[in-house]
Design a protein around this motif. Structure first.
Motif, PDB file in Angstrom:
ATOM      1  N   GLN A 171       0.829  -1.201   0.000  1.00  0.00           N
ATOM      2  CA  GLN A 171       0.000   0.000   0.000  1.00  0.00           C
ATOM      3  C   GLN A 171       0.865   1.254   0.000  1.00  0.00           C
ATOM      4  O   GLN A 171       0.508   2.259  -0.597  1.00  0.00           O
ATOM      5  CB  GLN A 171      -0.930   0.017   1.214  1.00  0.00           C
ATOM      6  N   ALA A 172       2.026   1.191   0.653  1.00  0.00           N
ATOM      7  CA  ALA A 172       2.945   2.328   0.660  1.00  0.00           C
ATOM      8  C   ALA A 172       3.461   2.594  -0.754  1.00  0.00           C
ATOM      9  O   ALA A 172       3.555   3.749  -1.180  1.00  0.00           O
ATOM     10  CB  ALA A 172       4.103   2.078   1.620  1.00  0.00           C
ATOM     11  N   VAL A 173       3.760   1.532  -1.482  1.00  0.00           N
ATOM     12  CA  VAL A 173       4.227   1.672  -2.872  1.00  0.00           C
ATOM     13  C   VAL A 173       3.146   2.330  -3.722  1.00  0.00           C
ATOM     14  O   VAL A 173       3.396   3.276  -4.472  1.00  0.00           O
ATOM     15  CB  VAL A 173       4.622   0.293  -3.464  1.00  0.00           C
ATOM     16  N   VAL A 174       1.925   1.849  -3.592  1.00  0.00           N
ATOM     17  CA  VAL A 174       0.805   2.405  -4.355  1.00  0.00           C
ATOM     18  C   VAL A 174       0.624   3.879  -4.020  1.00  0.00           C
ATOM     19  O   VAL A 174       0.453   4.720  -4.915  1.00  0.00           O
ATOM     20  CB  VAL A 174      -0.497   1.603  -4.090  1.00  0.00           C
ATOM     21  N   LEU A 175       0.686   4.223  -2.750  1.00  0.00           N
ATOM     22  CA  LEU A 175       0.529   5.613  -2.335  1.00  0.00           C
ATOM     23  C   LEU A 175       1.646   6.486  -2.893  1.00  0.00           C
ATOM     24  O   LEU A 175       1.404   7.603  -3.355  1.00  0.00           O
ATOM     25  CB  LEU A 175       0.487   5.718  -0.813  1.00  0.00           C
ATOM     26  N   ALA A 176       2.865   5.981  -2.876  1.00  0.00           N
ATOM     27  CA  ALA A 176       4.001   6.746  -3.407  1.00  0.00           C
ATOM     28  C   ALA A 176       3.786   7.073  -4.882  1.00  0.00           C
ATOM     29  O   ALA A 176       4.063   8.189  -5.335  1.00  0.00           O
ATOM     30  CB  ALA A 176       5.297   5.963  -3.218  1.00  0.00           C
ATOM     31  N   ILE A 177       3.235   6.123  -5.613  1.00  0.00           N
ATOM     32  CA  ILE A 177       3.002   6.331  -7.043  1.00  0.00           C
ATOM     33  C   ILE A 177       1.808   7.253  -7.266  1.00  0.00           C
ATOM     34  O   ILE A 177       1.894   8.230  -8.010  1.00  0.00           O
ATOM     35  CB  ILE A 177       2.804   4.971  -7.759  1.00  0.00           C
ATOM     36  N   ARG A 178       0.701   6.969  -6.595  1.00  0.00           N
ATOM     37  CA  ARG A 178      -0.505   7.782  -6.780  1.00  0.00           C
ATOM     38  C   ARG A 178      -0.318   9.229  -6.353  1.00  0.00           C
ATOM     39  O   ARG A 178      -0.911  10.137  -6.899  1.00  0.00           O
ATOM     40  CB  ARG A 178      -1.678   7.186  -6.020  1.00  0.00           C
ATOM     41  N   SER A 179       0.489   9.449  -5.328  1.00  0.00           N
ATOM     42  CA  SER A 179       0.685  10.799  -4.823  1.00  0.00           C
ATOM     43  C   SER A 179       1.618  11.620  -5.702  1.00  0.00           C
ATOM     44  O   SER A 179       1.748  12.817  -5.520  1.00  0.00           O
ATOM     45  CB  SER A 179       1.240  10.760  -3.398  1.00  0.00           C
ATOM     46  N   GLY A 180       2.269  10.955  -6.657  1.00  0.00           N
ATOM     47  CA  GLY A 180       3.196  11.666  -7.532  1.00  0.00           C
ATOM     48  C   GLY A 180       4.603  11.738  -6.967  1.00  0.00           C
ATOM     49  O   GLY A 180       5.486  12.340  -7.575  1.00  0.00           O
ATOM     50  N   LEU A 181       4.835  11.115  -5.814  1.00  0.00           N
ATOM     51  CA  LEU A 181       6.169  11.089  -5.236  1.00  0.00           C
ATOM     52  C   LEU A 181       7.136  10.366  -6.175  1.00  0.00           C
ATOM     53  O   LEU A 181       8.290  10.707  -6.273  1.00  0.00           O
ATOM     54  CB  LEU A 181       6.117  10.407  -3.865  1.00  0.00           C
ATOM     55  N   VAL A 182       6.598   9.374  -6.861  1.00  0.00           N
ATOM     56  CA  VAL A 182       7.380   8.599  -7.832  1.00  0.00           C
ATOM     57  C   VAL A 182       6.709   8.753  -9.190  1.00  0.00           C
ATOM     58  O   VAL A 182       5.495   8.594  -9.302  1.00  0.00           O
ATOM     59  CB  VAL A 182       7.408   7.103  -7.451  1.00  0.00           C
ATOM     60  N   THR A 183       7.475   9.073 -10.184  1.00  0.00           N
ATOM     61  CA  THR A 183       6.950   9.139 -11.542  1.00  0.00           C
ATOM     62  C   THR A 183       7.800   8.274 -12.451  1.00  0.00           C
ATOM     63  O   THR A 183       9.006   8.130 -12.238  1.00  0.00           O
ATOM     64  CB  THR A 183       6.923  10.588 -12.076  1.00  0.00           C
ATOM     65  N   PHE A 184       7.178   7.717 -13.436  1.00  0.00           N
ATOM     66  CA  PHE A 184       7.854   6.867 -14.399  1.00  0.00           C
ATOM     67  C   PHE A 184       7.771   7.514 -15.766  1.00  0.00           C
ATOM     68  O   PHE A 184       6.710   7.949 -16.182  1.00  0.00           O
ATOM     69  CB  PHE A 184       7.228   5.462 -14.439  1.00  0.00           C
ATOM     70  N   HIS A 185       8.874   7.570 -16.437  1.00  0.00           N
ATOM     71  CA  HIS A 185       8.906   8.153 -17.780  1.00  0.00           C
ATOM     72  C   HIS A 185       9.114   7.039 -18.787  1.00  0.00           C
ATOM     73  O   HIS A 185       9.934   6.177 -18.584  1.00  0.00           O
ATOM     74  CB  HIS A 185      10.026   9.178 -17.895  1.00  0.00           C
ATOM     75  N   THR A 186       8.328   7.082 -19.858  1.00  0.00           N
ATOM     76  CA  THR A 186       8.471   6.042 -20.887  1.00  0.00           C
ATOM     77  C   THR A 186       9.103   6.602 -22.130  1.00  0.00           C
ATOM     78  O   THR A 186       9.226   7.762 -22.335  1.00  0.00           O
ATOM     79  CB  THR A 186       7.092   5.458 -21.253  1.00  0.00           C
TER      80      THR A 186
END
Length: 132
Positions: A117-132
């Motif tokens: 859930q912490a991983v999901v929150l980090a991604i949803r909150s924009g703390l982590v972004t992925f560039h393709t």
């Protein structure tokens, strides 16, 4: 809006004819909801916008995230990148035990069940972004 959110069964305009008011009362008494036709569309639009605003607020900036220390936020970001405790320890130059402590604090402060859930929150909150 607030009255409807709190459980009111309708909204009547003060210039409505008496027979319309009586009919509205009967509708509500039978379990129905009454909203004037010209009031319904803007009301639904406003409710939808409030829901979107609320969801964005709770997903993008959970209040509890403000309680995290700078280091806990760094650990959360590393979690969001999919790193395990050893990889996080190496990246932040701390021990694995310290990482475990930070992860436990994050889960407690954010009221999460587990690190997933912490991983999901980090991604949803924009703390982590992925560039393709």
């Amino acid at each position: 809006m607030e009255a409807l959110e709190e459980g009111a069964s309708g909204y009547l305009l003060k210039d409505m004819p008496t027979d319309a008011i009586v009919q509205a009362m009967m509708t509500v008494h039978q379990g129905g909801i009454v909203l004037p036709q010209d009031f319904t569309k803007p009301m639904l639009a406003a409710l939808r916008q409030r829901r979107v605003d609320h969801e964005k607020e709770t997903v993008d900036t959970p209040q509890q995230m403000k309680e995290l220390t700078e280091r806990e936020t760094e650990v959360l970001k590393e979690l969001g990148l999919g790193k395990n405790n050893k990889e996080i320890a190496d990246a932040l130059v701390i021990t694995e035990g310290t990482v475990k402590n930070h992860v436990s604090n994050i889960i407690q402060k954010l009221e999460l069940r587990d690190r997933t859930q912490a991983v999901v929150l980090a991604i949803r909150s924009g703390l982590v972004t992925f560039h393709t």
